[in-house]
Write a protein that holds these residues in place. Structure first.
Motif, PDB file in Angstrom:
ATOM      1  N   GLU A  17     102.746   2.099 -34.730  1.00 56.60           N
ATOM      2  CA  GLU A  17     101.936   2.930 -35.633  1.00 56.60           C
ATOM      3  C   GLU A  17     100.536   3.075 -35.013  1.00 56.60           C
ATOM      4  OE1 GLU A  17     101.361   4.974 -39.262  1.00 56.60           O
ATOM      5  OE2 GLU A  17     103.191   3.828 -38.776  1.00 56.60           O
ATOM      6  N   PRO A  18     100.021   4.290 -34.849  1.00 57.71           N
ATOM      7  CA  PRO A  18      98.676   4.412 -34.276  1.00 57.71           C
ATOM      8  C   PRO A  18      97.629   3.802 -35.205  1.00 57.71           C
ATOM      9  CG  PRO A  18      99.523   6.563 -34.987  1.00 57.71           C
ATOM     10  CD  PRO A  18     100.643   5.600 -35.136  1.00 57.71           C
ATOM     11  N   ASP A  19      96.521   3.347 -34.604  1.00 61.06           N
ATOM     12  CA  ASP A  19      95.471   2.732 -35.431  1.00 61.06           C
ATOM     13  C   ASP A  19      94.718   3.813 -36.223  1.00 61.06           C
ATOM     14  OD1 ASP A  19      93.648   3.956 -33.731  1.00 61.06           O
ATOM     15  OD2 ASP A  19      93.364   2.158 -32.524  1.00 61.06           O
ATOM     16  N   GLU A  20      93.797   3.367 -37.025  1.00 62.48           N
ATOM     17  CA  GLU A  20      93.137   4.276 -37.962  1.00 62.48           C
ATOM     18  C   GLU A  20      92.408   5.411 -37.246  1.00 62.48           C
ATOM     19  OE1 GLU A  20      90.741   2.324 -40.942  1.00 62.48           O
ATOM     20  OE2 GLU A  20      89.885   4.275 -41.484  1.00 62.48           O
ATOM     21  N   ARG A  21      91.749   5.072 -36.135  1.00 66.23           N
ATOM     22  CA  ARG A  21      91.008   6.089 -35.395  1.00 66.23           C
ATOM     23  C   ARG A  21      91.953   7.211 -34.925  1.00 66.23           C
ATOM     24  NH1 ARG A  21      89.468   6.914 -29.667  1.00 66.23           N
ATOM     25  NH2 ARG A  21      91.211   5.536 -29.237  1.00 66.23           N
ATOM     26  N   ILE A  22      93.082   6.827 -34.379  1.00 60.85           N
ATOM     27  CA  ILE A  22      94.043   7.816 -33.881  1.00 60.85           C
ATOM     28  C   ILE A  22      94.664   8.589 -35.044  1.00 60.85           C
ATOM     29  CG2 ILE A  22      96.169   8.139 -32.531  1.00 60.85           C
ATOM     30  CD1 ILE A  22      94.037   7.082 -30.750  1.00 60.85           C
ATOM     31  N   ARG A  23      94.973   7.875 -36.117  1.00 60.19           N
ATOM     32  CA  ARG A  23      95.535   8.564 -37.291  1.00 60.19           C
ATOM     33  C   ARG A  23      94.555   9.610 -37.817  1.00 60.19           C
ATOM     34  NH1 ARG A  23      97.212   3.548 -39.198  1.00 60.19           N
ATOM     35  NH2 ARG A  23      95.703   3.635 -40.897  1.00 60.19           N
ATOM     36  N   ASN A  24      93.294   9.243 -37.816  1.00 63.04           N
ATOM     37  CA  ASN A  24      92.244  10.162 -38.266  1.00 63.04           C
ATOM     38  C   ASN A  24      92.227  11.421 -37.399  1.00 63.04           C
ATOM     39  OD1 ASN A  24      89.865  11.276 -39.317  1.00 63.04           O
ATOM     40  ND2 ASN A  24      88.594  10.099 -37.871  1.00 63.04           N
ATOM     41  N   ILE A  25      92.302  11.225 -36.083  1.00 63.41           N
ATOM     42  CA  ILE A  25      92.321  12.368 -35.156  1.00 63.41           C
ATOM     43  C   ILE A  25      93.555  13.226 -35.418  1.00 63.41           C
ATOM     44  CG2 ILE A  25      92.646  12.975 -32.722  1.00 63.41           C
ATOM     45  CD1 ILE A  25      90.997  10.433 -32.053  1.00 63.41           C
ATOM     46  N   TYR A  26      94.692  12.562 -35.562  1.00 65.11           N
ATOM     47  CA  TYR A  26      95.945  13.292 -35.794  1.00 65.11           C
ATOM     48  C   TYR A  26      95.830  14.136 -37.056  1.00 65.11           C
ATOM     49  CZ  TYR A  26     100.928  14.319 -36.087  1.00 65.11           C
ATOM     50  OH  TYR A  26     102.131  14.966 -36.135  1.00 65.11           O
ATOM     51  N   HIS A  27      95.304  13.531 -38.107  1.00 64.57           N
ATOM     52  CA  HIS A  27      95.233  14.245 -39.381  1.00 64.57           C
ATOM     53  C   HIS A  27      94.234  15.393 -39.342  1.00 64.57           C
ATOM     54  CE1 HIS A  27      98.261  12.006 -41.350  1.00 64.57           C
ATOM     55  NE2 HIS A  27      97.660  10.843 -41.145  1.00 64.57           N
ATOM     56  N   LEU A  28      93.170  15.219 -38.567  1.00 60.30           N
ATOM     57  CA  LEU A  28      92.218  16.330 -38.391  1.00 60.30           C
ATOM     58  C   LEU A  28      92.914  17.517 -37.737  1.00 60.30           C
ATOM     59  CD1 LEU A  28      88.855  14.854 -37.024  1.00 60.30           C
ATOM     60  CD2 LEU A  28      89.180  16.228 -39.112  1.00 60.30           C
ATOM     61  N   VAL A  29      93.683  17.219 -36.691  1.00 63.94           N
ATOM     62  CA  VAL A  29      94.359  18.295 -35.961  1.00 63.94           C
ATOM     63  C   VAL A  29      95.401  18.956 -36.864  1.00 63.94           C
ATOM     64  CG1 VAL A  29      95.865  18.831 -33.992  1.00 63.94           C
ATOM     65  CG2 VAL A  29      93.927  17.260 -33.702  1.00 63.94           C
ATOM     66  N   ARG A  30      96.129  18.129 -37.598  1.00 68.34           N
ATOM     67  CA  ARG A  30      97.149  18.686 -38.487  1.00 68.34           C
ATOM     68  C   ARG A  30      96.503  19.553 -39.569  1.00 68.34           C
ATOM     69  NH1 ARG A  30     101.509  15.584 -42.433  1.00 68.34           N
ATOM     70  NH2 ARG A  30     102.300  17.534 -43.325  1.00 68.34           N
ATOM     71  N   LYS A  31      95.384  19.051 -40.116  1.00 70.86           N
ATOM     72  CA  LYS A  31      94.689  19.805 -41.168  1.00 70.86           C
ATOM     73  C   LYS A  31      94.180  21.136 -40.604  1.00 70.86           C
ATOM     74  CE  LYS A  31      90.940  19.064 -44.422  1.00 70.86           C
ATOM     75  NZ  LYS A  31      89.733  18.240 -44.630  1.00 70.86           N
ATOM     76  N   ALA A  32      93.657  21.078 -39.390  1.00 72.07           N
ATOM     77  CA  ALA A  32      93.158  22.304 -38.746  1.00 72.07           C
ATOM     78  C   ALA A  32      94.311  23.289 -38.549  1.00 72.07           C
ATOM     79  CB  ALA A  32      92.514  21.964 -37.400  1.00 72.07           C
ATOM     80  N   ASN A  33      95.446  22.779 -38.097  1.00 70.41           N
ATOM     81  CA  ASN A  33      96.629  23.620 -37.887  1.00 70.41           C
ATOM     82  C   ASN A  33      97.071  24.264 -39.197  1.00 70.41           C
ATOM     83  OD1 ASN A  33      99.750  23.513 -38.369  1.00 70.41           O
ATOM     84  ND2 ASN A  33      99.589  23.884 -36.167  1.00 70.41           N
TER      85      ASN A  33
END
Lengths: 360, 360
Positions: free
Chosen positions: A238-254
């Motif tokens: 499971e990616p750590d919080e920092r990576i999850r945050n980045i992932y969710h930003l990208v997903r939200k942007a998409n």
């Protein structure tokens, strides 16, 4: 066979830029207009279209064919000089539009021969017409992306301990073929860990290790139409919080960019929407490319979704929505779908899920 | 890193066509000069070279790199207009040479901005310099063709009852990789029977049957240098006298052309030599392409071996010798090697035998 509807659309758009004739040299535009696929390499291939004269095509005898394509063909061979043959047919009293990709090696001699009153980049006419996909094209684009969704699921299954990027990439063509595609729309991007920070990374001998992200940017060709999709997975941890945050930003942007899509809005506003989300999250400088590109017979067609493109979306447009965050030496995330602008909104052509997925 | 020797060679050749500056946009020419491999797609990439100023390179930030390549880099992004940036650097009082492949979409705006005193196709300078391979390049070309020889023997082993052209083609990449190549120099041509009558046939679902010819036109890339070779085999049955006659004509044409090679002879005379043999055998009209093409970083480089090319061979030239006879709906034969012109003669880079070979 010559598609009169498409030809008339191009001629109408040419008229608006003040040109009455165009020398089309892009093999894909010629295929789109005539249904004839010729890849001439360094040799000349051209389709001369005009408001007042029947179209003529210039083809090297090496690519000889006998079927009627609804266009008069002028054949030449390697020992002929093509320039005077073109000059003979171009109306020298009128402007000549040419493709943006027309090679200087043919354009400069035409200019020196005063083949036309002037020369203008007419790609906007062909590209503009090609950007409005007709129903036949939309069907093929849907099918191509459907195969791509299925392929993504299978490619994910190739990921295992000790595998290299190249080993995954090398197995993809066979899977695409089995799923009914004819080939790649571009060489697959398979990026592990820090390699994902380079948006155009080429698969290499990097070995997968636990905790790595696995970015797959893949596309196939179905009946000459391209798909293109990206997902970013994580291997075994499971990616750590920092990576999850980045992932969710990208997903939200998409998703925010996709949700707003309909005909008649500036393409720049779509890029702005996605970019703002990444900027507000503090990663603006790490999203260093445009949001998307048009696609069809080519994986990158004219037209982009960027801050500098003020053009409005139109029904029939198909383009990618692919925000990303790239952290050099560290990691990268990109989430990409193809979308279609419809009369009353939009349709996302890719169905592969976007939740964070851990590959075991 | 910038290769000064190659740069000076290009500048010297530019001088001879009256140009003191050139905007090089061919990514391979840029790689050849700077050792930096960038594939910009539809984006602009350019190297501006000049007799009097240091070279500068224009690169989209998407292709960012940090190493020193011995050339000043001017970075731009998708939202910048590249034209004024180029105009700033081009000496407007002088002619500007450009690559023959430079896209009209960049060239026409530079012309409209009066960026230079005039525009000329300067490819002859870069291409001329690239056609004289240096010792490093010759070593890589030898290696690439050596891999190709080994690959031909392995590909022959893929031929069996019931196989399709596509099935053979699909297995070739893996074999090339195992032999040390990085990929194809072009998609392999695998033609059975009558399909061999089309010199550019694409592998399809044709199933092999006894008595078919099997034409393999294949090439790989080794450290960015290309190979290219063709052999024509027969499946399970000795060809009849008519086919043997055709095969021997093609082989004789291939060998006679190779035997005469040395520096300082017109390239047209090499084509003439091979073509005369096929003409005297009564098959002149069925050898419908030039005898060969130059090759190096690209599978087709500037320069060809054709009746219309009066240029003289030079030491360091590497090109193909590939006569063929194509009988529509019937059969085809092509036999191709790469050859190097040396100071005192020539060297054939391919060693794979040319006898008629029956695959059992």
């Amino acid at each position: 066979m010559l598609n009169r509807e498409r030809l008339n659309k191009v001629i109408g758009k040419l008229h608006r830029i003040g040109a009455e004739q165009m020398l089309i040299t892009d093999p894909l535009a010629i295929y789109w207009l005539c249904g004839k696929w010729i890849w001439p390499g360094e040799r000349f291939l051209g389709l001369l279209i005009s408001e007042t004269r029947a179209p003529v095509m210039f083809v090297n005898r090496l690519f000889e064919f006998s079927e009627n394509i609804g266009v008069r063909v002028i054949w030449y061979s390697d020992s002929d000089d093509i320039i005077p043959m073109l000059v003979d047919r171009i109306d020298l009293r009128k402007l000549l539009a040419v493709d943006k990709t027309m090679a200087a090696g043919f354009l400069i001699p035409l200019m020196n021969a005063n083949a036309a009153k002037g020369f203008v980049n007419g790609s906007i006419a062909v590209d503009g017409a090609r950007a409005q996909k007709d129903s036949l094209e939309i069907e093929l684009m849907r099918k191509s992306s459907k195969i791509n969704d299925l392929a993504m699921a299978e490619f994910k299954g190739l990921v295992h301990e000790g595998v290299t990027e190249k080993e995954i990439a090398d197995q993809t063509l066979k899977i695409y073929r089995r799923l009914g595609a004819s080939g790649f729309s571009f060489d697959p991007i398979v990026s592990f860990g820090a390699n994902a920070a380079d948006p155009h990374h080429m698969p290499d001998d990097t070995v997968l290790k636990e905790g790595d992200c696995v970015l797959l940017d893949i596309g196939c060709v179905y009946e000459n139409y391209c798909s293109d999709m990206t997902r970013t997975f994580y291997f075994r941890r499971e990616p750590d919080e920092r990576i999850r945050n980045i992932y969710h930003l990208v997903r939200k942007a998409n998703e925010a960019a996709e949700d707003m899509l309909k005909a008649g809005i500036p393409l720049s506003s779509v890029d702005r929407q996605a970019r703002s989300i990444i900027e507000e999250g503090g990663y603006g400088p790490y999203f260093n490319h445009r949001l998307g590109h048009f696609i069809g017979l080519q994986d990158h067609e004219a037209g982009d979704v960027s801050l500098s493109n003020q053009n409005l979306t139109e029904a029939g447009n198909i383009f990618s929505i692919e925000p990303g965050i790239y952290l050099k030496g560290d990691t990268g995330v990109r989430i990409e779908d193809l979308v279609l602008i419809t009369e009353d909104g939009h349709e996302v052509l890719n169905q592969y899920p976007k939740e964070i997925e851990i590959i075991e």
